[in-house]
Motif scaffolding. Structure first.
Motif, PDB file in Angstrom:
ATOM      1  N   THR A   9      -2.469  -8.942   2.069  1.00 37.72           N
ATOM      2  CA  THR A   9      -3.983  -8.822   1.608  1.00 37.72           C
ATOM      3  C   THR A   9      -4.208  -9.810   0.135  1.00 37.72           C
ATOM      4  OG1 THR A   9      -5.101  -8.540   3.139  1.00 37.72           O
ATOM      5  CG2 THR A   9      -5.932  -8.987   1.321  1.00 37.72           C
ATOM      6  N   TRP A  68     -13.507  -5.540   2.669  1.00 42.49           N
ATOM      7  CA  TRP A  68     -12.794  -5.886   0.827  1.00 42.49           C
ATOM      8  C   TRP A  68     -14.162  -5.396   0.160  1.00 42.49           C
ATOM      9  CZ3 TRP A  68     -15.236  -8.025  -3.047  1.00 42.49           C
ATOM     10  CH2 TRP A  68     -13.987  -7.694  -4.578  1.00 42.49           C
ATOM     11  N   SER A  73     -15.201  -1.753   0.262  1.00 46.02           N
ATOM     12  CA  SER A  73     -14.525  -1.241  -0.419  1.00 46.02           C
ATOM     13  C   SER A  73     -14.926  -1.453  -2.179  1.00 46.02           C
ATOM     14  CB  SER A  73     -13.156  -0.702  -0.632  1.00 46.02           C
ATOM     15  OG  SER A  73     -12.629  -0.901   0.056  1.00 46.02           O
ATOM     16  N   ASN A 100      -9.484  -3.734  -4.061  1.00 50.73           N
ATOM     17  CA  ASN A 100      -8.007  -4.765  -4.621  1.00 50.73           C
ATOM     18  C   ASN A 100      -6.805  -3.403  -4.279  1.00 50.73           C
ATOM     19  OD1 ASN A 100      -8.838  -6.973  -4.806  1.00 50.73           O
ATOM     20  ND2 ASN A 100      -8.020  -6.666  -6.982  1.00 50.73           N
ATOM     21  N   GLN A 141      -7.337  -2.000  -0.494  1.00 53.02           N
ATOM     22  CA  GLN A 141      -6.757  -3.501   0.777  1.00 53.02           C
ATOM     23  C   GLN A 141      -6.028  -3.275   0.712  1.00 53.02           C
ATOM     24  OE1 GLN A 141      -9.504  -5.022   2.024  1.00 53.02           O
ATOM     25  NE2 GLN A 141      -7.893  -6.049   2.789  1.00 53.02           N
ATOM     26  N   ARG A 200      -5.147   0.234   2.851  1.00 51.04           N
ATOM     27  CA  ARG A 200      -5.792  -0.455   4.074  1.00 51.04           C
ATOM     28  C   ARG A 200      -3.805  -0.837   5.129  1.00 51.04           C
ATOM     29  NH1 ARG A 200     -10.091  -0.557   2.840  1.00 51.04           N
ATOM     30  NH2 ARG A 200      -9.720  -3.361   2.306  1.00 51.04           N
ATOM     31  N   ASP A 201      -3.611  -2.068   4.636  1.00 52.49           N
ATOM     32  CA  ASP A 201      -2.597  -2.819   4.509  1.00 52.49           C
ATOM     33  C   ASP A 201      -0.895  -1.379   4.878  1.00 52.49           C
ATOM     34  OD1 ASP A 201      -4.188  -5.305   4.127  1.00 52.49           O
ATOM     35  OD2 ASP A 201      -3.235  -5.581   2.919  1.00 52.49           O
TER      36      ASP A 201
END
Length: 146
Positions: free
Chosen positions: A3, A40, A43, A101, A104, A107-108
């Motif tokens: 992302t 996001w 988060s 970020n 994120q 998570r990715d």
């Protein structure tokens, strides 16, 4: 696919709320570089809740309707004037955005690792139970005998 990180890209000039008497600005909307997904947003709200500094203000990802025009602006809604944003809140908001970020990105990475592990397990199942995947090509597509 990773992302793209979200950044604060500016302020919406037409999304300003004033007090009921109309004499002081009570909120502004910061424009984000791209629309955030729900994860996001969660988060960011978590990171903002953990942020502490003198004169901290309320900040949330949300939508503000712009007067009678019917337009809506979505971004970070901050309970502060533009001057206070720059002088007191900007660095803390940018840091919270960066931490969101990073969450994120984590998570990715976790998602990618999970998918890679599933692909390895599928290859092993194909080798063990399905004659090394002979019925499917390298992309998993069925091959037809002619």
């Amino acid at each position: 696919m990773p992302t793209e990180p979200i950044t604060i890209a500016g302020l919406f000039e037409d999304a300003v709320s004033t007090s009921t008497s109309g004499d002081s600005i009570t909120s502004i909307v910061l424009r984000l570089s791209s629309p955030p997904d729900e994860a996001w947003v969660e988060s960011f709200h978590h990171e903002w809740a953990l942020t502490s500094y003198p004169r901290k203000r309320s900040a949330r990802v949300g939508t503000v309707h712009v007067g009678a025009s019917g337009l809506a602006r979505t971004g970070l809604v901050l309970s502060a004037s533009p001057q206070d944003y720059v002088g007191q809140h900007k660095e803390y908001l940018e840091a919270a955005v960066e931490r969101a970020n990073e969450r994120q990105r984590q998570r990715d990475r976790q998602r990618d690792a999970t998918v890679a592990e599933a692909a390895r397990a599928i290859r092993e199942i194909n080798r063990t139970y399905y004659d090394d995947g002979a019925a499917g090509g390298p992309d998993g597509a069925l091959r037809l005998a002619v």
